[in-house]
Design a protein around this motif. Structure first.
Motif, PDB file in Angstrom:
ATOM      1  N   ALA A  15       0.885  -1.165   0.000  1.00 24.35           N
ATOM      2  CA  ALA A  15       0.000   0.000   0.000  1.00 24.35           C
ATOM      3  C   ALA A  15       0.922   1.213   0.000  1.00 24.35           C
ATOM      4  CB  ALA A  15      -0.899  -0.020   1.227  1.00 24.35           C
ATOM      5  N   VAL A  16       1.088   1.836  -1.159  1.00 21.18           N
ATOM      6  CA  VAL A  16       2.167   2.797  -1.371  1.00 21.18           C
ATOM      7  C   VAL A  16       1.649   4.243  -1.384  1.00 21.18           C
ATOM      8  CG1 VAL A  16       4.080   3.424  -2.880  1.00 21.18           C
ATOM      9  CG2 VAL A  16       3.352   1.034  -2.732  1.00 21.18           C
ATOM     10  N   PRO A  17       2.132   5.065  -0.426  1.00 19.50           N
ATOM     11  CA  PRO A  17       1.768   6.482  -0.436  1.00 19.50           C
ATOM     12  C   PRO A  17       2.650   7.243  -1.416  1.00 19.50           C
ATOM     13  CG  PRO A  17       3.223   6.058   1.389  1.00 19.50           C
ATOM     14  CD  PRO A  17       2.976   4.720   0.714  1.00 19.50           C
ATOM     15  N   PRO A  18       2.308   8.489  -1.731  1.00 21.54           N
ATOM     16  CA  PRO A  18       3.201   9.297  -2.557  1.00 21.54           C
ATOM     17  C   PRO A  18       4.532   9.507  -1.841  1.00 21.54           C
ATOM     18  CG  PRO A  18       1.245  10.562  -1.890  1.00 21.54           C
ATOM     19  CD  PRO A  18       1.122   9.205  -1.306  1.00 21.54           C
ATOM     20  N   ASN A  19       5.587   9.617  -2.636  1.00 22.30           N
ATOM     21  CA  ASN A  19       6.905   9.841  -2.062  1.00 22.30           C
ATOM     22  C   ASN A  19       7.533  11.044  -2.751  1.00 22.30           C
ATOM     23  OD1 ASN A  19       9.337   9.658  -0.787  1.00 22.30           O
ATOM     24  ND2 ASN A  19      10.016   7.819  -1.843  1.00 22.30           N
ATOM     25  N   PRO A  20       7.691  12.156  -2.055  1.00 21.40           N
ATOM     26  CA  PRO A  20       7.418  12.333  -0.634  1.00 21.40           C
ATOM     27  C   PRO A  20       5.948  12.667  -0.391  1.00 21.40           C
ATOM     28  CG  PRO A  20       8.324  14.353  -1.499  1.00 21.40           C
ATOM     29  CD  PRO A  20       8.309  13.352  -2.644  1.00 21.40           C
ATOM     30  N   LEU A  21       5.526  12.468   0.864  1.00 20.65           N
ATOM     31  CA  LEU A  21       4.211  12.943   1.271  1.00 20.65           C
ATOM     32  C   LEU A  21       4.270  14.471   1.337  1.00 20.65           C
ATOM     33  CD1 LEU A  21       3.598  10.277   4.015  1.00 20.65           C
ATOM     34  CD2 LEU A  21       2.051  10.725   2.110  1.00 20.65           C
ATOM     35  N   PRO A  22       3.135  15.154   1.161  1.00 17.13           N
ATOM     36  CA  PRO A  22       3.173  16.624   1.188  1.00 17.13           C
ATOM     37  C   PRO A  22       3.544  17.156   2.574  1.00 17.13           C
ATOM     38  CG  PRO A  22       0.906  15.836   1.135  1.00 17.13           C
ATOM     39  CD  PRO A  22       1.781  14.637   0.942  1.00 17.13           C
ATOM     40  N   ASP A  23       4.281  18.270   2.610  1.00 17.27           N
ATOM     41  CA  ASP A  23       4.551  18.953   3.873  1.00 17.27           C
ATOM     42  C   ASP A  23       3.240  19.528   4.391  1.00 17.27           C
ATOM     43  OD1 ASP A  23       7.235  18.374   3.711  1.00 17.27           O
ATOM     44  OD2 ASP A  23       7.810  20.360   2.989  1.00 17.27           O
ATOM     45  N   MET A  24       3.085  19.505   5.725  1.00 16.22           N
ATOM     46  CA  MET A  24       1.838  19.954   6.345  1.00 16.22           C
ATOM     47  C   MET A  24       2.135  20.886   7.503  1.00 16.22           C
ATOM     48  SD  MET A  24      -0.024  16.278   6.572  1.00 16.22           S
ATOM     49  CE  MET A  24       0.308  15.075   5.319  1.00 16.22           C
ATOM     50  N   ASP A  25       1.119  21.648   7.871  1.00 18.90           N
ATOM     51  CA  ASP A  25       1.201  22.549   9.017  1.00 18.90           C
ATOM     52  C   ASP A  25      -0.047  22.411   9.873  1.00 18.90           C
ATOM     53  OD1 ASP A  25       3.703  24.081   8.837  1.00 18.90           O
ATOM     54  OD2 ASP A  25       2.888  24.789   6.930  1.00 18.90           O
TER      55      ASP A  25
END
Length: 109
Positions: A15-25
């Motif tokens: 189960a593969v997420p995007p790489n990289p995951l988005p930066d969050m705040d």
């Protein structure tokens, strides 16, 4: 504040997420989904979760729901493991280290 739709792709037994995951705040929202028709996503945080304000460990969030980032501090990586429950009753995702079925949520400023 931003909304981050995150697609978890099923690739064989992963189960593969995007790489990289988005930066969050703090205050950003996240919704996980999958490309597996009828699949259900679960994201597990073995340590702290960016979606909790307490110090609980081994927590999870489900897909197809909106989650709000609760962490409000200097930049920190929150490691996660990804799983997708398929309609046929099997679950794909993180099996052992190392795995492509996970990633780091970089949260903070």
């Amino acid at each position: 504040m931003k909304h981050h739709p995150i697609l978890i792709r099923v690739q064989g037994g992963d189960a593969v997420p995007p790489n990289p995951l988005p930066d969050m705040d703090f205050g950003d929202t996240v919704e996980y989904s999958t490309d597996a028709q009828g699949g259900v996503v679960t994201i597990v945080f073995q340590k702290l979760s960016p979606f909790r304000a307490d110090n609980a460990v081994m927590t999870s969030v489900s897909g197809n729901e909106t989650h709000t980032v609760q962490f409000n501090g200097t930049k920190k990586a929150f490691e996660c493991r990804c799983f997708v429950a398929l309609p046929n009753g099997t679950t794909v995702g993180w099996q052992a280290d190392p795995s492509i079925s996970g990633g780091a949520h970089n949260v903070g400023h």
